[in-house]
Every structure is written in structure tokens, then in C-alpha cells.
Design a protein around this motif. Structure first.
Motif, PDB file in Angstrom:
ATOM      1  N   VAL A   1      -9.230  -1.903   0.442  1.00  0.00           N
ATOM      2  CA  VAL A   1      -9.482  -0.742  -0.419  1.00  0.00           C
ATOM      3  C   VAL A   1      -8.468   0.361  -0.125  1.00  0.00           C
ATOM      4  O   VAL A   1      -8.746   1.553  -0.314  1.00  0.00           O
ATOM      5  CB  VAL A   1     -10.929  -0.223  -0.257  1.00  0.00           C
ATOM      6  CG1 VAL A   1     -11.913  -1.237  -0.819  1.00  0.00           C
ATOM      7  CG2 VAL A   1     -11.241   0.085   1.207  1.00  0.00           C
ATOM      8  N   ALA A   2      -7.290  -0.031   0.332  1.00  0.00           N
ATOM      9  CA  ALA A   2      -6.265   0.943   0.702  1.00  0.00           C
ATOM     10  C   ALA A   2      -5.869   1.825  -0.484  1.00  0.00           C
ATOM     11  O   ALA A   2      -5.849   1.392  -1.631  1.00  0.00           O
ATOM     12  CB  ALA A   2      -5.032   0.220   1.243  1.00  0.00           C
TER      13      ALA A   2
ATOM     14  N   GLY B   1       0.158   6.165   6.919  1.00  0.00           N
ATOM     15  CA  GLY B   1       0.340   6.890   8.172  1.00  0.00           C
ATOM     16  C   GLY B   1       0.565   8.367   7.943  1.00  0.00           C
ATOM     17  O   GLY B   1       0.045   9.205   8.678  1.00  0.00           O
ATOM     18  N   ASP B   2       1.352   8.702   6.928  1.00  0.00           N
ATOM     19  CA  ASP B   2       1.529  10.089   6.505  1.00  0.00           C
ATOM     20  C   ASP B   2       0.982  10.159   5.086  1.00  0.00           C
ATOM     21  O   ASP B   2       1.717  10.050   4.107  1.00  0.00           O
ATOM     22  CB  ASP B   2       3.005  10.486   6.552  1.00  0.00           C
ATOM     23  CG  ASP B   2       3.221  11.953   6.175  1.00  0.00           C
ATOM     24  OD1 ASP B   2       2.229  12.636   5.861  1.00  0.00           O
ATOM     25  OD2 ASP B   2       4.379  12.395   6.177  1.00  0.00           O
ATOM     26  N   ALA B   3      -0.337  10.333   4.995  1.00  0.00           N
ATOM     27  CA  ALA B   3      -1.020  10.168   3.715  1.00  0.00           C
ATOM     28  C   ALA B   3      -0.427  11.024   2.608  1.00  0.00           C
ATOM     29  O   ALA B   3      -0.257  10.563   1.473  1.00  0.00           O
ATOM     30  CB  ALA B   3      -2.504  10.475   3.879  1.00  0.00           C
ATOM     31  N   TYR B   4      -0.087  12.264   2.922  1.00  0.00           N
ATOM     32  CA  TYR B   4       0.323  13.204   1.886  1.00  0.00           C
ATOM     33  C   TYR B   4       1.775  13.000   1.443  1.00  0.00           C
ATOM     34  O   TYR B   4       2.275  13.736   0.602  1.00  0.00           O
ATOM     35  CB  TYR B   4       0.086  14.626   2.377  1.00  0.00           C
ATOM     36  CG  TYR B   4      -1.323  14.798   2.911  1.00  0.00           C
ATOM     37  CD1 TYR B   4      -2.424  14.731   2.062  1.00  0.00           C
ATOM     38  CD2 TYR B   4      -1.557  14.967   4.274  1.00  0.00           C
ATOM     39  CE1 TYR B   4      -3.718  14.846   2.556  1.00  0.00           C
ATOM     40  CE2 TYR B   4      -2.844  15.083   4.775  1.00  0.00           C
ATOM     41  CZ  TYR B   4      -3.924  15.011   3.912  1.00  0.00           C
ATOM     42  OH  TYR B   4      -5.206  15.125   4.396  1.00  0.00           O
TER      43      TYR B   4
ATOM     44  N   GLY C   1       4.610   4.612  -4.888  1.00  0.00           N
ATOM     45  CA  GLY C   1       5.533   3.591  -4.417  1.00  0.00           C
ATOM     46  C   GLY C   1       5.485   3.234  -2.949  1.00  0.00           C
ATOM     47  O   GLY C   1       6.528   2.827  -2.402  1.00  0.00           O
ATOM     48  N   PRO C   2       4.348   3.323  -2.268  1.00  0.00           N
ATOM     49  CA  PRO C   2       4.343   2.948  -0.853  1.00  0.00           C
ATOM     50  C   PRO C   2       4.444   1.425  -0.686  1.00  0.00           C
ATOM     51  O   PRO C   2       4.190   0.669  -1.622  1.00  0.00           O
ATOM     52  CB  PRO C   2       2.983   3.462  -0.359  1.00  0.00           C
ATOM     53  CG  PRO C   2       2.112   3.404  -1.574  1.00  0.00           C
ATOM     54  CD  PRO C   2       3.006   3.759  -2.726  1.00  0.00           C
ATOM     55  N   SER C   3       4.768   1.001   0.513  1.00  0.00           N
ATOM     56  CA  SER C   3       4.772  -0.420   0.857  1.00  0.00           C
ATOM     57  C   SER C   3       3.751  -0.653   1.964  1.00  0.00           C
ATOM     58  O   SER C   3       3.208   0.297   2.542  1.00  0.00           O
ATOM     59  CB  SER C   3       6.158  -0.843   1.341  1.00  0.00           C
ATOM     60  OG  SER C   3       6.449  -0.254   2.601  1.00  0.00           O
ATOM     61  N   LEU C   4       3.505  -1.900   2.286  1.00  0.00           N
ATOM     62  CA  LEU C   4       2.562  -2.205   3.363  1.00  0.00           C
ATOM     63  C   LEU C   4       3.017  -1.609   4.685  1.00  0.00           C
ATOM     64  O   LEU C   4       2.202  -1.298   5.553  1.00  0.00           O
ATOM     65  CB  LEU C   4       2.384  -3.714   3.497  1.00  0.00           C
ATOM     66  CG  LEU C   4       1.590  -4.401   2.370  1.00  0.00           C
ATOM     67  CD1 LEU C   4       1.515  -5.904   2.620  1.00  0.00           C
ATOM     68  CD2 LEU C   4       0.183  -3.813   2.271  1.00  0.00           C
TER      69      LEU C   4
END
Length: 363
Positions: free
Chosen positions: A223-224, A230-233, A238-241
Motif C-alpha cells: 500500500v506504498a 525515505g524523504d516523503a515530501y 515518479g519515485p522508484s522502489l
């Protein structure tokens, strides 16, 4: 009322003995919620600094309450969400061992996973759980305190039996955390889930999950969201795993802000009361009620009282201005009492005076 709690709660106009239904908010929780609503209404809030980031204080306070390192705590909206995430670590054919009649928020996700993914669910008596672990058991699921009757699971025995066969342990500590020690790390409980709106006195919409460090790479963060980075904000798009948090924060779910703002003072208040005092006060009141009614103590703050006529007992409680849980259905007729720091000995004695004439078996 417990001395440390007296100033935290508004004077109650009734005897409230239904914390297992929902806990009462402290003055500081109410003030925090009112402040959040006011700044929402006039548009003056900074949602990151004023609301979202405050949840990190909840994570810090939750670690000691669950007996786990802070970096092993994830922030969730409900117990069933965490159960579903954990079940994602199992493979077809794996066995889930669970007590019969377990609470729906952990049992139903297991049954759904079994039907959809070829897992197996085996149900056994609550008191026989540790002895029922076998070589093909992959996950043992149980409540620490049974919410319908207050019985306490022997977690040390369960964890030991699970370790002997390499099984993981998931504990729903909703009716223990804040009252009884959970000791997740020392007992070796891989996963601990808590709905915080009950004995942790938080607003509804706040739940906590301990995921042992050794399990982080085995459990998919199914449910990510941006909150799981790690730096949510910095990871809205476009994030990666590789951007997932290096801690259990990878299992965080995007927060219902105001509930978590109200949770901060609730968890910090409880964490400031020594664990032994919380346990002795709340369990002591339940033990006193059990003694006066001739019932065996449960070892928790929850006590089920068998009554001959559910409706008559409920009417007597209303007349005495006492709030309890009166389950409308189920085997037998019971009144569930649950005590907390805002209760005192006079209230335990009052409710027993009211219920004694209605007990199913006079003792």
C-alpha cells in the motif's frame, strides 16, 4: 481516577466503562483537534508542518508502548490494512494458524488471502494456540487480549512454538497496548497491530504496526504511497522502489491528518505514565469487579459479565448512568466492562452493585 490522569480528562457526567468500544480523549487531544479544525476552516494551516509531520511524534511515542524500536513502527489507518500487508509475504500453500472466533479485522484478511492466493487457514481454540503450531505453519495470528471476554494469550509460549518451526507471529494488541506490556522485541513478535482509538485514547483513523527489522525485505509494501518514501515530501511524482524508506516507514499509509494531530497528546500522555502504573490501575479495577461478582479475573482490563436477561441488565445500567458494551447478539448474554485510567474503584464497585442482581449464575 488515576492521579496522573485526573487533570488530563474533563469531569465525566457518567460512569464510562466502554474503553474497549472507544477510549475517551484527554483535554489536550480535544484542544489539538479543535486547533486543527480552526486552521483548516480559515486556511491558515501548513499541512506538512502543522499536520502531517506531527505524526512522527506518534511514531516516537509508540515505540515504548509496543516494546519495539521506533524505526520498526509504521503508521496506518486500521488494523486490517496492516494484516493485509503482512499476508502479502506468504506463498501459496502456506498455513495461517489463528484462534477460533478471532476478531474480524485479522481473520477476514486471512480468509480472503486464502481464497484468492491458495493459502490455508486453520482455526484452533484460543488457549490451545501454542500447542497447535506445527512444522507447516508459516504465520501464527492472534489477539493479545481477546476483546469479547478479556482473556490474555500466552504470547511467550506462542512465540517460542513459532520460532521452533520458523513461523512468524502477528499479534493484534488493540486491547492490550496502553494497559498491558506488549514487549514485541523481547518476545520476538514479528508483527504487532494496534487500533489506537481504544485503549490508546486516540481519534479513530489511527493505527500502528510493528514490523521486525528482519521482516522488512520479506513483506512487500503493498500500500506504498508518497508517504512511504525515505524523504516523503520529495517524492510525490515518479519515485522508484529505491526511494522507499529504509525503515518500517516504508509501510506507512497516507495519513488522515487531524486524527494524527489528536493522537500526539494521547500517546505522549500514556507514554509518560509508567507502564506498571497503567497496568496495575486498569487491570486492578477489572480484578476488583471480577472479585465482587464472583468471576475469575482475566488478567486484562476487560471483563465479560454473564447476565440472565441482556435487556434488563442494559436498562439497569442506563438508569445508573453507566456506559458499557452490551453486545446485541452472540452466544449467551454478557455485559462487557473495560476500565482505563479515568476510572476509579468507586465506579468498579458501582457497576458490580448494578449487575449483581442480573447475573446469569448468582455466586
Amino acid at each position: 481516577m488515576h492521579p496522573s490522569a485526573r487533570a488530563e480528562f474533563a469531569p465525566l457526567s457518567r460512569t464510562y466503562l466502554n474503553t474497549a468500544g472507544y477510549g475517551l480523549p484527554s483535554r489536550r487531544t480535544v484542544a489539538a483537534l479543535e486547533g486543527a479544525l480552526a486552521t483548516w476552516q480559515d486556511g491558515s494551516a501548513d499541512w506538512v508542518d502543522d499536520w502531517d509531520v506531527r505524526a512522527e511524534r506518534c511514531r516516537a511515542a509508540a515505540g515504548p508502548l509496543l516494546g519495539a524500536p521506533v524505526d520498526e513502527i509504521a503508521l496506518l489507518p486500521a488494523v486490517s490494512v496492516g494484516a493485509g500487508v503482512v499476508l502479502g509475504s506468504l506463498s501459496p500453500g502456506d498455513e495461517i494458524l489463528v484462534p477460533s472466533g478471532e476478531f474480524a479485522s485479522v481473520l477476514l484478511p486471512a480468509l480472503v488471502a486464502a481464497a484468492a492466493r491458495g493459502l490455508r487457514v486453520r482455526q484452533v481454540p484460543f488457549d490451545a494456540l501454542a500447542d497447535s503450531v506445527r512444522a507447516d505453519t508459516a504465520l501464527v495470528v492472534t489477539s493479545q487480549v481477546r476483546s469479547n471476554d478479556g482473556r490474555v494469550q500466552d504470547l511467550a509460549a506462542v512465540a517460542s512454538a513459532a520460532r521452533a518451526v520458523g513461523a512468524a507471529v502477528l499479534v493484534d494488541a488493540t486491547h492490550a497496548a496502553g494497559v498491558l506490556p506488549v514487549d514485541a522485541e523481547s518476545l520476538g513478535l514479528d508483527y504487532v497491530l494496534v487500533a489506537a482509538y481504544k485503549h490508546l485514547l486516540c481519534p479513530r483513523g489511527v493505527a500502528l504496526m510493528r514490523v521486525a527489522r528482519s521482516r522488512w525485505d520479506q513483506v512487500p509494501a503493498a500500500v506504498a504511497s508518497w508517504r512511504s518514501a525515505g524523504d516523503a515530501y520529495a517524492h510525490y511524482y515518479g519515485p522508484s522502489l529505491a526511494d522507499l524508506a529504509p525503515t518500517a516507514a516504508r509501510f506507512d499509509v497516507s495519513l488522515a491528518w487531524h486524527a494524527w494531530v489528536g493522537a500526539v497528546p494521547a500517546l505522549e500522555f500514556l507514554a509518560a505514565v509508567p507502564a506498571e502504573q497503567r497496568r496495575d490501575w486498569c487491570v486492578g479495577l477489572a480484578d476488583e469487579a471480577a472479585k465482587l461478582l464472583g468471576l475469575p479475573p482475566t488478567g486484562s482490563s476487560v471483563l465479560a459479565v454473564p447476565v440472565a436477561d441482556r435487556a434488563a441488565a442494559a436498562s439497569a445500567l442506563r438508569a445508573a448512568n453507566i456506559v458499557t458494551s452490551v453486545p446485541p447478539t452472540g452466544p449467551g448474554a454478557v455485559i462487557r466492562l473495560s476500565f482505563h485510567l479515568y476510572n476509579d474503584l468507586s465506579q468498579a464497585r458501582l457497576v458490580t452493585d448494578v449487575l449483581a442482581p442480573h447475573m446469569e449464575t448468582r455466586r
